[in-house]
Scaffold this motif. Structure first.
Motif, mmCIF file in Angstrom:
data_model
loop_
_atom_site.group_PDB
_atom_site.id
_atom_site.type_symbol
_atom_site.label_atom_id
_atom_site.label_comp_id
_atom_site.label_asym_id
_atom_site.label_seq_id
_atom_site.Cartn_x
_atom_site.Cartn_y
_atom_site.Cartn_z
ATOM 1 N N MET A 11 0.857 -1.193 0.000
ATOM 2 C CA MET A 11 0.000 0.000 0.000
ATOM 3 C C MET A 11 0.888 1.236 0.000
ATOM 4 O O MET A 11 1.902 1.272 0.699
ATOM 5 N N LYS A 15 1.216 2.519 -7.107
ATOM 6 C CA LYS A 15 0.881 1.651 -8.252
ATOM 7 C C LYS A 15 -0.163 2.292 -9.168
ATOM 8 O O LYS A 15 -0.045 2.250 -10.393
ATOM 9 N N ASP A 34 -8.717 -2.684 -7.105
ATOM 10 C CA ASP A 34 -9.583 -2.218 -6.012
ATOM 11 C C ASP A 34 -10.827 -1.516 -6.571
ATOM 12 O O ASP A 34 -11.938 -1.728 -6.094
ATOM 13 N N ILE A 45 -13.779 -0.334 -0.420
ATOM 14 C CA ILE A 45 -12.989 -1.451 0.146
ATOM 15 C C ILE A 45 -13.183 -1.498 1.662
ATOM 16 O O ILE A 45 -13.350 -2.572 2.245
ATOM 17 N N PHE A 49 -14.520 -4.721 3.837
ATOM 18 C CA PHE A 49 -13.820 -5.290 4.999
ATOM 19 C C PHE A 49 -14.749 -5.288 6.218
ATOM 20 O O PHE A 49 -14.816 -6.255 6.966
ATOM 21 N N PHE A 57 -12.993 -10.380 0.850
ATOM 22 C CA PHE A 57 -12.302 -9.488 -0.092
ATOM 23 C C PHE A 57 -11.215 -10.250 -0.854
ATOM 24 O O PHE A 57 -11.048 -10.087 -2.064
ATOM 25 N N ARG A 58 -10.481 -11.121 -0.141
ATOM 26 C CA ARG A 58 -9.421 -11.904 -0.812
ATOM 27 C C ARG A 58 -10.017 -12.846 -1.858
ATOM 28 O O ARG A 58 -9.396 -13.118 -2.879
ATOM 29 N N GLY A 79 -4.205 -4.442 -5.732
ATOM 30 C CA GLY A 79 -4.232 -4.139 -4.300
ATOM 31 C C GLY A 79 -2.970 -4.729 -3.668
ATOM 32 O O GLY A 79 -2.467 -5.760 -4.127
ATOM 33 N N GLY A 80 -2.474 -4.065 -2.610
ATOM 34 C CA GLY A 80 -1.187 -4.453 -2.023
ATOM 35 C C GLY A 80 -1.093 -5.907 -1.557
ATOM 36 O O GLY A 80 -0.014 -6.499 -1.545
ATOM 37 N N GLY A 81 -2.236 -6.505 -1.189
ATOM 38 C CA GLY A 81 -2.172 -7.877 -0.679
ATOM 39 C C GLY A 81 -2.394 -8.919 -1.761
ATOM 40 O O GLY A 81 -2.155 -10.121 -1.550
ATOM 41 N N LYS A 117 -6.423 8.488 0.642
ATOM 42 C CA LYS A 117 -7.207 7.281 0.354
ATOM 43 C C LYS A 117 -7.478 6.518 1.665
ATOM 44 O O LYS A 117 -6.563 6.358 2.481
ATOM 45 N N ARG A 119 -7.896 3.300 3.800
ATOM 46 C CA ARG A 119 -7.467 1.900 3.701
ATOM 47 C C ARG A 119 -7.784 1.204 5.017
ATOM 48 O O ARG A 119 -7.274 1.613 6.070
ATOM 49 N N PRO A 120 -8.599 0.130 4.961
ATOM 50 C CA PRO A 120 -9.051 -0.495 6.206
ATOM 51 C C PRO A 120 -7.917 -0.985 7.099
ATOM 52 O O PRO A 120 -8.055 -0.981 8.327
ATOM 53 N N LEU A 121 -6.789 -1.380 6.521
ATOM 54 C CA LEU A 121 -5.697 -1.914 7.348
ATOM 55 C C LEU A 121 -4.904 -0.796 8.051
ATOM 56 O O LEU A 121 -4.111 -1.063 8.944
ATOM 57 N N ARG A 141 5.235 -10.475 3.091
ATOM 58 C CA ARG A 141 4.824 -10.257 1.700
ATOM 59 C C ARG A 141 5.975 -10.229 0.712
ATOM 60 O O ARG A 141 5.778 -10.535 -0.460
HETATM 61 C C1 S3P Z 1 -4.558 -3.879 0.843
HETATM 62 C C2 S3P Z 1 -4.221 -2.882 -0.058
HETATM 63 C C3 S3P Z 1 -5.216 -1.983 -0.648
HETATM 64 C C4 S3P Z 1 -6.580 -2.679 -0.726
HETATM 65 C C5 S3P Z 1 -6.980 -3.199 0.613
HETATM 66 C C6 S3P Z 1 -5.970 -4.183 1.196
HETATM 67 C C7 S3P Z 1 -3.488 -4.726 1.410
HETATM 68 O O1 S3P Z 1 -4.813 -1.560 -1.949
HETATM 69 O O2 S3P Z 1 -6.541 -3.714 -1.673
HETATM 70 O O3 S3P Z 1 -7.130 -2.095 1.455
HETATM 71 O O4 S3P Z 1 -3.800 -5.800 1.970
HETATM 72 O O5 S3P Z 1 -2.307 -4.338 1.301
HETATM 73 P P1 S3P Z 1 -3.620 -0.477 -2.206
HETATM 74 O O6 S3P Z 1 -2.341 -1.261 -2.215
HETATM 75 O O7 S3P Z 1 -3.956 0.073 -3.542
HETATM 76 O O8 S3P Z 1 -3.701 0.511 -1.115
#
Ligand code: S3P
Length: 177
Positions: A11, A15, A34, A45, A49, A57-58, A79-81, A117, A119-121, A141
């Motif tokens: 995140m 990107k 996303d 998002i 969550f 979401f995954r 998305g970052g994950g 932005k 972001r739930p995390l 990761r």
């Molecule tokens: C996440 C990254 C977010 C989004 C979600 C979870 C992650 O996307 O998919 O909040 O797990 O790293 P960005 O990387 O675009 O912030």
């Protein structure tokens, strides 16, 4: 056949911003995973969550990757994950030339702390808490991120470097429209 350019990274790695610029230079479609998921679910998002949980979401991310081969050649910001769950990284590399945008953790923490932005995390976290989260998550990761076809430390030359990879040094058998 690899036909997409897929940007991966933590995140706050930039990107989406970078992906949009590359897409416009190459005159190719831009896809933000996303944004696609938000549109499909008609929720942000954060709402997904909150209402359905991270696991749901995954699943959505994974379902979307399964459709990658049907999409026209595109620049895809993930998305970052996304690369770090199920067999997603293998699937991403099948259809895309995957580029990991690698930032130093301290830089990511600052970018995320000041980001607009939601972001739930990250929501409601102090800078210290964001730093710990990055430390912990990057540890897990990077195992996946480092399987990318290319690893770039983003700077002012990044777009040109990606464009020249595509034009000159492209082992991915990339096909454009
Ligand atoms: C996440 C990254 C977010 C989004 C979600 C979870 C992650 O996307 O998919 O909040 O797990 O790293 P960005 O990387 O675009 O912030």
């Amino acid at each position: 056949m690899k036909k997409h350019i897929v940007l991966i990274g933590f995140m706050g790695a930039g990107k989406t911003t970078l992906g949009k610029k590359i897409a416009s230079k190459l005159n190719m479609p831009f896809i933000d995973t996303d944004a696609i998921i938000e549109k499909q679910e008609n929720k942000t998002i954060s709402e997904i969550f909150r209402d359905n949980g991270e696991e749901y979401f995954r699943e959505l991310e994974h379902d979307f990757i399964l459709k990658f081969s049907d999409i026209e050649p595109s620049i895809i910001s993930t998305g970052g994950g996304m690369p770090c769950y199920k067999n997603n990284m293998v699937l991403l590399k099948k259809t895309g030339c995957v580029i990991y945008l690698q930032h130093p953790p301290g830089q990511l923490a600052n970018r995320l702390y000041h980001a607009k932005k939601s972001r739930p995390l990250i929501e409601g976290k102090t800078l210290d808490a964001i730093q710990s989260l990055i430390h912990f998550k990057l540890n897990e990761r990077e195992l996946y991120y480092k399987q990318a076809d290319y690893i770039l430390a983003p700077d002012s030359q990044t777009i040109d470097r990606i464009l020249s990879l595509i034009n000159n040094d492209y082992p991915c058998q990339f096909v454009t429209k």
